[in-house]
Scaffold this motif. Structure first.
Motif, short mmCIF file in Angstrom:
data_model
loop_
_atom_site.label_atom_id
_atom_site.label_comp_id
_atom_site.label_asym_id
_atom_site.label_seq_id
_atom_site.Cartn_x
_atom_site.Cartn_y
_atom_site.Cartn_z
N ALA A 77 36.07 -18.74 -21.13
CA ALA A 77 37.25 -18.24 -21.51
C ALA A 77 37.92 -18.47 -22.55
CB ALA A 77 38.33 -18.24 -20.22
N GLY A 78 38.42 -17.46 -23.39
CA GLY A 78 39.05 -17.71 -24.71
C GLY A 78 38.25 -18.53 -25.83
N GLU A 79 37.13 -18.57 -25.63
CA GLU A 79 36.64 -19.43 -26.59
C GLU A 79 36.51 -19.11 -28.19
OE1 GLU A 79 32.80 -22.69 -27.01
OE2 GLU A 79 32.89 -21.18 -25.33
N THR A 103 38.90 -17.14 -29.55
CA THR A 103 40.06 -17.27 -29.90
C THR A 103 40.39 -18.85 -30.32
OG1 THR A 103 40.99 -15.51 -29.05
CG2 THR A 103 42.62 -16.72 -29.79
N ARG A 104 39.90 -19.66 -29.23
CA ARG A 104 40.04 -21.39 -29.65
C ARG A 104 39.30 -21.48 -30.78
NH1 ARG A 104 39.78 -25.62 -25.03
NH2 ARG A 104 40.20 -27.50 -26.23
N GLU A 131 47.92 -17.66 -29.12
CA GLU A 131 48.72 -17.05 -27.86
C GLU A 131 48.85 -15.58 -27.54
OE1 GLU A 131 50.59 -20.62 -25.47
OE2 GLU A 131 51.30 -20.79 -27.71
N ALA A 182 46.40 -13.07 -26.73
CA ALA A 182 46.27 -12.58 -25.33
C ALA A 182 47.47 -11.70 -24.88
CB ALA A 182 46.35 -13.84 -24.38
N PHE A 241 43.82 -21.57 -22.98
CA PHE A 241 42.94 -20.72 -23.19
C PHE A 241 42.12 -20.35 -21.91
CE2 PHE A 241 43.37 -22.53 -27.48
CZ PHE A 241 43.51 -21.30 -27.99
N HIS A 269 43.46 -19.04 -19.45
CA HIS A 269 43.69 -17.74 -19.12
C HIS A 269 43.57 -16.53 -19.93
CE1 HIS A 269 46.65 -19.77 -16.39
NE2 HIS A 269 46.95 -20.55 -17.40
N PHE A 270 42.72 -16.68 -21.14
CA PHE A 270 42.12 -15.62 -21.73
C PHE A 270 41.00 -14.96 -21.04
CE2 PHE A 270 43.51 -15.95 -26.31
CZ PHE A 270 44.77 -16.72 -25.86
N CYS A 271 40.66 -13.70 -21.38
CA CYS A 271 39.32 -13.05 -20.76
C CYS A 271 38.33 -13.73 -21.43
CB CYS A 271 39.45 -11.76 -20.97
SG CYS A 271 39.71 -11.07 -22.50
N LYS A 330 37.01 -13.12 -25.69
CA LYS A 330 38.14 -12.85 -26.47
C LYS A 330 38.67 -14.35 -27.00
CE LYS A 330 40.86 -10.67 -29.22
NZ LYS A 330 40.39 -10.06 -30.34
#
Length: 465
Positions: free
Chosen positions: A118-120, A122-123, A137, A140, A458, A460-462, A465
């Protein structure tokens, strides 16, 4: 911003479906990492990817692990560092069958990818310096935006307007530190590089800037999560009918039996480009029923949390016996008196009685929730009463609770520095307060952070993304 080394960011190549789950016309599978082009090439029939330029689009065939054609697809290449993640990125747009999506990801995993967490993506963008943490952030927040106002605030933050404001603050603080530390370096020679009046003025300027950002959180939280509007009044005044009228949906049970609503009912609607969260509450009256009294207690709690309160009064009875209790809870709120059931009686008597009770300037609007009369006028009045700031893509409004907490701590630190300057505190102690202020601002942008904080953000990201 320099790339940040994070223990959880490896050198592997990741993939995931970036479009929403389920069947659709098109699905996009994203691949990012040092081997993105090589791995996709193993499953691609079309122009060799080693020959293509960055930011170009190509038509070809996506193959499965057995060498059979899985789908005709459109492939887009983004070469490092000019991609979302800062790595080589390939995006495959295929048909939106859930089976094709699953097989597309599986064939890429078989070829050497790892499924993204999740969120990798963007991370990795954050870790590779493509954006700071506040911008990450905001990605999201853009995805989750439920209104025009929330979208504008999130877009402003993602584009770096908020980051620029924090950078300006940081520069001022570093200038402050430089002046104080120069004074410390030459303290034995009794040389003063910083005029205390000038430094105090600078500290007050920094404090005011931080306060402006922190104070914007009240409106920002409402914009992001919905402006809370409590619908209150005595039993059978038409509160649930009004909720249904505002939502244009039969959300709440309506009955002519007193005390039907025993708990709060919430739902949201966008009005004037802003999300409003309406809370239907239990009717307020004297009651010996234990469950009903619990519901009434929740009504008082809903009023305390609300920004706008709609006090519903039935014009056929105009019972205002609970007015003192209601008004005492509404201090500091945007209060609107709503005269309901005007389809059954006129509002003259009720309006006269309310004029003697309400604080001066409290708006009164007459409606029929059942007949939908003048509901639009009430909607417009609620939007005006909310008094939210005008929001556009350049707005700098804090919407994130983590940022608000960091800002309040940095404001406390600069306030201590101002007190120290007033009391003639030594430079080394002032330096500690200013560095603490810098620390908390750095937590917002990610210049100072930990893997635990990043993991929480991260998670909490889908995925994709």
């Amino acid at each position: 911003m320099n790339p940040i080394e994070l223990t959880s960011i490896g050198s592997d190549t990741i993939c995931a479906v970036s479009t929403p789950q389920g069947r659709g016309g098109i699905a996009v599978v994203r691949v990012s990492g040092p081997q993105a082009l090589n791995i996709v090439q193993q499953r691609w029939q079309g122009k060799p990817l080693s020959d293509v330029e960055t930011h170009t689009v190509h038509l070809g065939q996506l193959m499965d692990s057995n060498g059979d054609i899985l789908d005709q697809a459109v492939l887009t290449v983004f070469r490092a560092p000019n991609s979302f993640t800062g790595e080589d990125v390939v995006e495959l747009a295929c048909h939106g069958s859930t089976w094709i999506q699953q097989q597309a990801v599986q064939t890429l995993i078989d070829a050497g990818c790892r499924h993204a967490t999740a969120g990798e993506f963007t991370r990795r963008a954050f870790a590779n310096g493509r954006m700071d943490l506040s911008q990450a952030e905001a990605v999201a927040d853009v995805i989750e935006a439920q209104s025009r106002a929330a979208h504008h605030v999130a877009m402003s933050q993602m584009r770096g307007r908020y980051s620029d404001e924090l950078k300006s603050l940081r520069d001022k603080l570093l200038h402050f530190v430089a002046l104080i530390e120069l004074e410390l370096d030459f303290s034995e020679e009794d040389v003063t590089f910083a005029d205390r009046g000038e430094v105090t003025a600078l500290a007050h300027e920094i404090h005011d800037l931080i306060s402006r950002l922190a104070d914007s959180y009240r409106d920002g939280n409402a914009i992001r999560n919905g402006m809370p509007v409590a619908i209150v009044g005595q039993t059978n005044a038409g509160k649930s009918t009004l909720l249904n009228a505002m939502l244009r949906d039969d959300r709440a049970l309506v009955s002519n039996i007193h005390g039907t609503t025993r708990d709060t009912i919430e739902d949201t609607v966008v009005m004037g480009g802003t999300l409003f969260r309406f809370i239907d509450t239990a009717g307020i009256r004297q009651s010996t029923d234990a469950v009903e009294r619990m519901g009434i207690e929740r009504t008082w709690q809903a009023i305390d949390k609300a920004k706008v309160v709609l006090w519903i009064v039935d014009v056929t009875s105009a019972d205002t016996s609970m007015a003192h209790d209601i008004l005492s809870h509404c201090e500091g709120k945007a209060l609107i008196a709503v005269l309901n059931k005007t389809d059954l009686d006129d509002d003259v008597a009720a309006r006269s009685e309310l004029n003697d009770i309400l604080p001066e300037g409290t708006p009164i609007v007459a409606i029929s929730a059942k007949s939908d009369n003048d509901i639009e006028a009430l909607r417009e009045l609620i939007v005006r009463s909310a008094a939210l700031p005008t929001v556009d893509n350049d707005a700098i409004i804090v919407t994130n609770a983590r940022h608000y907490q960091a800002l309040t701590r940095s404001r406390d630190a600069i306030a201590r520095a101002i007190t120290g300057l007033t009391n003639g505190l030594s430079g080394d102690l002032l330096d500690q307060d200013i560095r603490e202020c810098l620390h908390w601002l750095g937590e917002i942008t990610g210049e100072i952070t930990t893997d635990n904080i990043l993991g929480e953000i991260f998670s909490h990201f889908c995925i994709g993304k």
